[in-house]
Motif scaffolding. Sequence first.
Motif, PDB file in Angstrom:
ATOM      1  N   CYS A   1      52.037 -31.720  40.593  1.00 49.12           N
ATOM      2  CA  CYS A   1      50.971 -31.851  41.580  1.00 49.12           C
ATOM      3  C   CYS A   1      51.183 -33.108  42.422  1.00 49.12           C
ATOM      4  CB  CYS A   1      49.608 -31.938  40.887  1.00 49.12           C
ATOM      5  SG  CYS A   1      49.182 -30.451  39.957  1.00 49.12           S
ATOM      6  N   THR A   2      50.934 -32.990  43.718  1.00 45.99           N
ATOM      7  CA  THR A   2      50.951 -34.174  44.563  1.00 45.99           C
ATOM      8  C   THR A   2      49.772 -35.070  44.193  1.00 45.99           C
ATOM      9  OG1 THR A   2      49.556 -33.193  46.264  1.00 45.99           O
ATOM     10  CG2 THR A   2      51.945 -32.825  46.458  1.00 45.99           C
ATOM     11  N   GLN A   3      49.806 -36.319  44.656  1.00 46.91           N
ATOM     12  CA  GLN A   3      48.682 -37.208  44.388  1.00 46.91           C
ATOM     13  C   GLN A   3      47.409 -36.674  45.031  1.00 46.91           C
ATOM     14  OE1 GLN A   3      48.823 -39.978  42.264  1.00 46.91           O
ATOM     15  NE2 GLN A   3      46.616 -39.633  42.424  1.00 46.91           N
ATOM     16  N   ASP A   4      47.518 -36.044  46.193  1.00 50.33           N
ATOM     17  CA  ASP A   4      46.343 -35.442  46.831  1.00 50.33           C
ATOM     18  C   ASP A   4      45.729 -34.367  45.944  1.00 50.33           C
ATOM     19  OD1 ASP A   4      46.597 -37.056  49.044  1.00 50.33           O
ATOM     20  OD2 ASP A   4      47.566 -35.537  50.299  1.00 50.33           O
ATOM     21  N   ALA A   5      46.572 -33.558  45.310  1.00 46.04           N
ATOM     22  CA  ALA A   5      46.067 -32.509  44.419  1.00 46.04           C
ATOM     23  C   ALA A   5      45.385 -33.118  43.200  1.00 46.04           C
ATOM     24  CB  ALA A   5      47.215 -31.600  43.980  1.00 46.04           C
ATOM     25  N   ILE A   6      46.003 -34.143  42.620  1.00 55.05           N
ATOM     26  CA  ILE A   6      45.388 -34.804  41.462  1.00 55.05           C
ATOM     27  C   ILE A   6      44.033 -35.383  41.849  1.00 55.05           C
ATOM     28  CG2 ILE A   6      45.622 -36.707  39.810  1.00 55.05           C
ATOM     29  CD1 ILE A   6      48.687 -36.311  40.036  1.00 55.05           C
ATOM     30  N   ASP A   7      43.945 -35.969  43.041  1.00 53.03           N
ATOM     31  CA  ASP A   7      42.679 -36.545  43.504  1.00 53.03           C
ATOM     32  C   ASP A   7      41.599 -35.471  43.620  1.00 53.03           C
ATOM     33  OD1 ASP A   7      43.885 -39.017  43.627  1.00 53.03           O
ATOM     34  OD2 ASP A   7      44.194 -38.976  45.804  1.00 53.03           O
ATOM     35  N   VAL A   8      41.979 -34.279  44.084  1.00 49.48           N
ATOM     36  CA  VAL A   8      41.018 -33.168  44.171  1.00 49.48           C
ATOM     37  C   VAL A   8      40.516 -32.791  42.781  1.00 49.48           C
ATOM     38  CG1 VAL A   8      40.785 -30.695  44.697  1.00 49.48           C
ATOM     39  CG2 VAL A   8      41.916 -32.226  46.337  1.00 49.48           C
ATOM     40  N   PHE A   9      41.443 -32.609  41.843  1.00 50.52           N
ATOM     41  CA  PHE A   9      41.061 -32.202  40.490  1.00 50.52           C
ATOM     42  C   PHE A   9      40.204 -33.266  39.804  1.00 50.52           C
ATOM     43  CE2 PHE A   9      45.297 -29.755  40.554  1.00 50.52           C
ATOM     44  CZ  PHE A   9      44.688 -28.616  41.024  1.00 50.52           C
ATOM     45  N   GLU A  10      40.589 -34.541  39.972  1.00 47.16           N
ATOM     46  CA  GLU A  10      39.847 -35.615  39.317  1.00 47.16           C
ATOM     47  C   GLU A  10      38.457 -35.778  39.932  1.00 47.16           C
ATOM     48  OE1 GLU A  10      41.142 -38.240  36.538  1.00 47.16           O
ATOM     49  OE2 GLU A  10      41.271 -36.058  36.330  1.00 47.16           O
ATOM     50  N   ALA A  11      38.319 -35.589  41.247  1.00 45.13           N
ATOM     51  CA  ALA A  11      36.998 -35.656  41.885  1.00 45.13           C
ATOM     52  C   ALA A  11      36.097 -34.536  41.374  1.00 45.13           C
ATOM     53  CB  ALA A  11      37.147 -35.571  43.407  1.00 45.13           C
ATOM     54  N   GLU A  12      36.664 -33.344  41.218  1.00 41.08           N
ATOM     55  CA  GLU A  12      35.897 -32.222  40.665  1.00 41.08           C
ATOM     56  C   GLU A  12      35.486 -32.501  39.222  1.00 41.08           C
ATOM     57  OE1 GLU A  12      35.004 -29.004  41.809  1.00 41.08           O
ATOM     58  OE2 GLU A  12      35.383 -29.796  43.817  1.00 41.08           O
ATOM     59  N   ARG A  13      36.405 -33.098  38.450  1.00 44.20           N
ATOM     60  CA  ARG A  13      36.085 -33.417  37.047  1.00 44.20           C
ATOM     61  C   ARG A  13      34.911 -34.382  36.960  1.00 44.20           C
ATOM     62  NH1 ARG A  13      36.858 -37.593  34.108  1.00 44.20           N
ATOM     63  NH2 ARG A  13      38.144 -38.615  35.695  1.00 44.20           N
ATOM     64  N   ARG A  14      34.900 -35.374  37.815  1.00 44.60           N
ATOM     65  CA  ARG A  14      33.811 -36.363  37.783  1.00 44.60           C
ATOM     66  C   ARG A  14      32.488 -35.777  38.266  1.00 44.60           C
ATOM     67  NH1 ARG A  14      38.224 -39.931  39.186  1.00 44.60           N
ATOM     68  NH2 ARG A  14      37.969 -39.386  41.386  1.00 44.60           N
ATOM     69  N   ALA A  15      32.566 -34.795  39.161  1.00 49.84           N
ATOM     70  CA  ALA A  15      31.345 -34.293  39.806  1.00 49.84           C
ATOM     71  C   ALA A  15      30.646 -33.187  39.025  1.00 49.84           C
ATOM     72  CB  ALA A  15      31.678 -33.792  41.212  1.00 49.84           C
ATOM     73  N   LYS A  16      31.373 -32.421  38.228  1.00 50.13           N
ATOM     74  CA  LYS A  16      30.812 -31.179  37.698  1.00 50.13           C
ATOM     75  C   LYS A  16      30.719 -31.096  36.178  1.00 50.13           C
ATOM     76  CE  LYS A  16      32.030 -28.457  41.757  1.00 50.13           C
ATOM     77  NZ  LYS A  16      32.776 -27.277  42.276  1.00 50.13           N
ATOM     78  N   GLY A  17      30.926 -32.207  35.486  1.00 52.81           N
ATOM     79  CA  GLY A  17      30.723 -32.215  34.041  1.00 52.81           C
ATOM     80  C   GLY A  17      31.578 -31.213  33.302  1.00 52.81           C
ATOM     81  N   GLN A  18      30.989 -30.563  32.306  1.00 55.23           N
ATOM     82  CA  GLN A  18      31.729 -29.630  31.447  1.00 55.23           C
ATOM     83  C   GLN A  18      32.246 -28.407  32.201  1.00 55.23           C
ATOM     84  OE1 GLN A  18      32.125 -31.743  28.366  1.00 55.23           O
ATOM     85  NE2 GLN A  18      32.260 -29.615  27.710  1.00 55.23           N
ATOM     86  N   GLN A  19      31.670 -28.114  33.374  1.00 55.01           N
ATOM     87  CA  GLN A  19      32.082 -26.926  34.130  1.00 55.01           C
ATOM     88  C   GLN A  19      33.181 -27.226  35.141  1.00 55.01           C
ATOM     89  OE1 GLN A  19      30.914 -23.870  33.206  1.00 55.01           O
ATOM     90  NE2 GLN A  19      30.076 -25.195  31.594  1.00 55.01           N
ATOM     91  N   ALA A  20      33.702 -28.436  35.121  1.00 60.47           N
ATOM     92  CA  ALA A  20      34.705 -28.845  36.100  1.00 60.47           C
ATOM     93  C   ALA A  20      36.080 -28.296  35.777  1.00 60.47           C
ATOM     94  CB  ALA A  20      34.764 -30.370  36.151  1.00 60.47           C
ATOM     95  N   VAL A  21      36.960 -28.323  36.790  1.00 63.10           N
ATOM     96  CA  VAL A  21      38.383 -28.087  36.546  1.00 63.10           C
ATOM     97  C   VAL A  21      38.911 -29.300  35.790  1.00 63.10           C
ATOM     98  CG1 VAL A  21      39.114 -29.102  38.757  1.00 63.10           C
ATOM     99  CG2 VAL A  21      40.592 -27.440  37.615  1.00 63.10           C
ATOM    100  N   TRP A  22      39.802 -29.053  34.823  1.00 62.20           N
ATOM    101  CA  TRP A  22      40.348 -30.132  33.987  1.00 62.20           C
ATOM    102  C   TRP A  22      41.855 -30.126  34.157  1.00 62.20           C
ATOM    103  CZ3 TRP A  22      39.494 -30.668  27.965  1.00 62.20           C
ATOM    104  CH2 TRP A  22      39.464 -32.045  27.631  1.00 62.20           C
ATOM    105  N   TYR A  23      42.395 -31.271  34.557  1.00 60.11           N
ATOM    106  CA  TYR A  23      43.820 -31.398  34.886  1.00 60.11           C
ATOM    107  C   TYR A  23      44.563 -32.179  33.806  1.00 60.11           C
ATOM    108  CZ  TYR A  23      47.861 -33.808  36.942  1.00 60.11           C
ATOM    109  OH  TYR A  23      49.101 -34.355  37.148  1.00 60.11           O
ATOM    110  N   ALA A  24      45.738 -31.671  33.409  1.00 59.04           N
ATOM    111  CA  ALA A  24      46.595 -32.360  32.435  1.00 59.04           C
ATOM    112  C   ALA A  24      47.959 -32.623  33.062  1.00 59.04           C
ATOM    113  CB  ALA A  24      46.766 -31.516  31.177  1.00 59.04           C
ATOM    114  N   PRO A  25      48.441 -33.877  32.998  1.00 54.46           N
ATOM    115  CA  PRO A  25      49.725 -34.215  33.621  1.00 54.46           C
ATOM    116  C   PRO A  25      50.907 -33.728  32.788  1.00 54.46           C
ATOM    117  CG  PRO A  25      48.905 -36.108  32.425  1.00 54.46           C
ATOM    118  CD  PRO A  25      47.843 -35.034  32.303  1.00 54.46           C
TER     119      PRO A  25
END
Length: 452
Positions: A341-365
């Motif tokens: 994933c590009t850094q932009d993609a990681i930023d999208v996933f991490e922003a979603e993780r912070r915003a949506k709690g247990q229902q968020a997308v979860w990213y693993a490097p």
Amino acid sequence: MSNYPSEPEFEQAYKELASTLEDSTLFDKFPQYRTALEVASVPERVIQFRVVWEDDAGKLRVNRGYRVQFNSALGPYKGGLRFHPSVNLSILKFLGFEQIFKNALTGLNMGGGKGGADFDPKGKSDNEIRRFCQAFMRELSKHIGADTDVPAGDIGVSGREIGYMFGAYRQARNRWDGVLTGKGLTWGGSLIRPEATGYGLVYYVAHMLEHAGRGTFAGKRVALSGSGNVAQYAALKCIELGATVVSLSDSQGALIATTDAGFSARQIETIAQLKVERKALTAFDQNGSFKYVAGARPWTHVGKVDIALPSATQNEVSGDEAKALVEAGCFAVAEGSNMGCTQDAIDVFEAERRAKGQQAVWYAPGKAANCGGVAVSGLEMAQNSQRYSWTQEEVDRKLQEIMKSAFDDGLATAKEYVKAADGELPSLVAGSNIAGFIKVVRAMHDQGDWFA
């Protein structure tokens, strides 16, 4: 790094690690680790050499060969050899840097390194590949050894190339050493090694699903990129666990399932045979159940998807593609490739993780999710040292234990060093980076590699 030539891939890998360390409480608790990062970001040794060989027409050909021996604090340098025309020092430094912390997460005694050449095996005869491998190993053999540096395969380097190089090493050094991993089963290889990266990726994601309350792979729609070793075995394991695999890809385009059935195990095996024959996915008989999208990656073409596993090469998910995956309902993304994933993609996933709690997308490097391949390489090294082979069940059990440990380690470290709101899933990218970094730099400090 301003006094060095531009190395975009390495700079991206460095910044991805450094930013997660900065955004945590690690440097507040251990400010001396800033010095450790400065030291760890410089390879211990970079070897560059020419490879002169002869093609079938008798014409002299020359390529550039490399070995980046990045860090040996935890054990012998360990990392693959890549044969691809895109290979350069920036890419190998990025891969070697990632490898340091990936290997640390396995819990095995392995340092980090990477190597390869700007040689393209595609379109070459077996004899040309044999001559190139022998010429490459004539120089590399001076710098590696079972207790010094143990390379493996990577893109463009399969069992065939490992065999040619192992034979060249044995003849040059007059030693039978466990100096390469990914060897044939009758001469020092390990069971489960070809499957290990793909299987380990799926084992890791299974722990993500369980922790997030998302159940198991059964009934999930899984989008995969790539169609090589990692993607093939990840797909087969997903199918075995009851998931539907809806995509694969290669450098020319993406193959997308158009029915609810997705790919069958037999179709994955057919594609694997095409890859052995070095054919593109366009040669696959789609039989009306798939569409091939030329020049595309699968992420914007798969429709509704639960899990995305980029398993081709670096930077294969962009910021816009990450947004498309989120909109398609994806709730787990794990890299089977390195820095997929590009850094932009990681930023999208991490922003979603912070915003949506247990229902968020979860990213693993990738340094955590795809460490199963190098883990079984480490197990192959252990078997070579014993002059003994373990059963398939023994190796698979150890692989599952290592993947669980890598997940648990990243999870616990994120909880310790990364502030999170109530109900927020821990950052696996931060936790994995910090966990691997701490293991490496503490060993470096104990051995006097840095001091403060």
